[in-house]
Design an enzyme around this catalytic site. Structure first.
Site, PDB file in Angstrom:
ATOM      1  N   PRO A   1       0.817  -1.213   0.000  1.00 46.59           N
ATOM      2  CA  PRO A   1       0.000   0.000   0.000  1.00 46.59           C
ATOM      3  C   PRO A   1       0.849   1.261   0.000  1.00 46.59           C
ATOM      4  CG  PRO A   1      -0.567  -1.462   1.832  1.00 46.59           C
ATOM      5  CD  PRO A   1       0.745  -1.906   1.293  1.00 46.59           C
ATOM      6  N   GLU A   2       0.435   2.187  -0.824  1.00 48.64           N
ATOM      7  CA  GLU A   2       1.022   3.520  -0.811  1.00 48.64           C
ATOM      8  C   GLU A   2       0.004   4.455  -0.165  1.00 48.64           C
ATOM      9  OE1 GLU A   2       2.726   4.670  -4.581  1.00 48.64           O
ATOM     10  OE2 GLU A   2       2.906   2.604  -5.231  1.00 48.64           O
TER      11      GLU A   2
ATOM     12  N   HIS B   1      -1.174 -16.772   7.414  1.00 49.19           N
ATOM     13  CA  HIS B   1      -0.798 -15.368   7.249  1.00 49.19           C
ATOM     14  C   HIS B   1      -1.360 -14.437   8.322  1.00 49.19           C
ATOM     15  CE1 HIS B   1      -0.481 -16.523   2.741  1.00 49.19           C
ATOM     16  NE2 HIS B   1       0.583 -16.887   3.411  1.00 49.19           N
TER      17      HIS B   1
ATOM     18  N   ARG C   1       4.193 -11.735   3.880  1.00 51.01           N
ATOM     19  CA  ARG C   1       5.643 -11.551   3.838  1.00 51.01           C
ATOM     20  C   ARG C   1       6.242 -11.081   5.154  1.00 51.01           C
ATOM     21  NH1 ARG C   1       7.026  -8.607  -1.782  1.00 51.01           N
ATOM     22  NH2 ARG C   1       9.130  -8.889  -1.001  1.00 51.01           N
TER      23      ARG C   1
END
Length: 275
Positions: A2-3, A99, A118
């Site tokens: 996300p930006e 996750h 990640r």
DNA sequence: GGGCATGTTAGCAC
DNA sequence: TGTGCTAACATGCC
């Protein structure tokens, strides 16, 4: 992943936009940390203890950070990095949930789940959020064209990696840097100090426009990492290597700069000044 | 298997 | 001091 626009969308969602009840006024009833390293500070056990029983008074965003202001003057900060995501659940998380790194139960019985394949994302709980945010530069609408041009003149770095530097400018990531440079007609490898004041102003407006439009579109959706957003249909260079430029018909190219992909149109974004 | 990934930081060379 | 390069973080996808 996300930006700024994606994090802004999360902030609005947590405030109760988009039809789901938000986080404002809710008390945290339970905290489960499934991946302790997801908590940057304090250590995960203390984090869970100190967050339990707290009430969220406001949700904000600074750069790519989400901020929850608590009733006891402390702040929760979240950075989703590459693959972090949040979602609501009506039941406790399944023990087998892949996750899942962190889960909060609220006083209305809902669960807020934090998933991060990640494991790059981080959470903080602190009374002094500036210790986490202090290094951030201004967001693109917090600086004047003249000041922006002056800061560019002081830098010899190439413009694209500089735009990704959060100390220089907060919130801009790979997608929107490429899109803004294309809109402004500036080659990503230009040295920052070679931009004219006209080009600097054009770039600043392009950044503001691209980010504003992406927020309206609720961000860019590429894969499961981010669930909303329609801005992917408006991308003009990012992920379009080899495809035709909508503006001039040339083929979009990809360049490696500072270890990141830079997508650009060789015709719309010449290596020499385009002022 | 290799290369890639919407992010950030540390270490090192120049 | 500024800049660029590489690796690291850890995982999934093509």
């Amino acid at each position: 992943m996300p930006e700024l626009p994606e994090v802004e969308t999360y902030a609005r969602w947590l405030r109760g936009a988009y039809g789901t009840p938000g986080l404002i006024g809710r008390q945290v009833r339970r905290v489960r940390v499934r991946w302790p390293a997801a908590v940057a500070t304090p250590d995960a056990t203390l984090f869970a203890q100190r967050l339990r029983g707290r009430t969220v008074q406001a949700v904000a965003r600074r750069g790519k950070y989400l901020l929850w202001h608590l009733e006891n003057r402390e702040t929760v900060l979240i950075h989703l990095r590459m693959s972090g995501r949040l979602r609501w659940a009506d039941a406790p998380p399944n023990e087998a949930a892949r996750h899942l790194r962190l889960a909060l139960e609220l006083d209305d019985g809902r669960w807020l789940l934090y998933e991060d394949p990640r494991k790059f994302g981080r959470w903080w709980l602190t009374a002094r959020p500036t210790t986490v945010l202090g290094h951030l530069g201004p967001e693109p609408w917090e600086i004047s064209p003249d000041a922006f041009a002056a800061r560019l003149r002081a830098r010899r770095a190439r413009i694209k990696p500089l735009l990704l530097n959060q100390r220089f400018l907060a919130g801009v990531g790979n997608i929107y840097a490429d899109e803004a440079l294309h809109r402004a007609g500036i080659h990503p490898a230009r040295a920052a100090h070679t931009l004219t004041s006209t080009e600097a102003a054009r770039l600043l407006y392009a950044l503001q426009e691209v980010l504003r439009e992406a927020i309206l579109a609720q961000g860019t959706r590429f894969d499961a990492a981010y669930p909303w957003g329609t801005y992917q249909q408006y991308l003009r260079v990012y992920s379009r290597e080899g495809q035709v430029c909508y503006t001039c018909g040339a083929r979009i190219r990809r360049l490696r700069l500072a270890g990141r992909s830079a997508h650009y149109c060789p015709q719309c974004q010449p290596r020499v000044s385009n002022a």
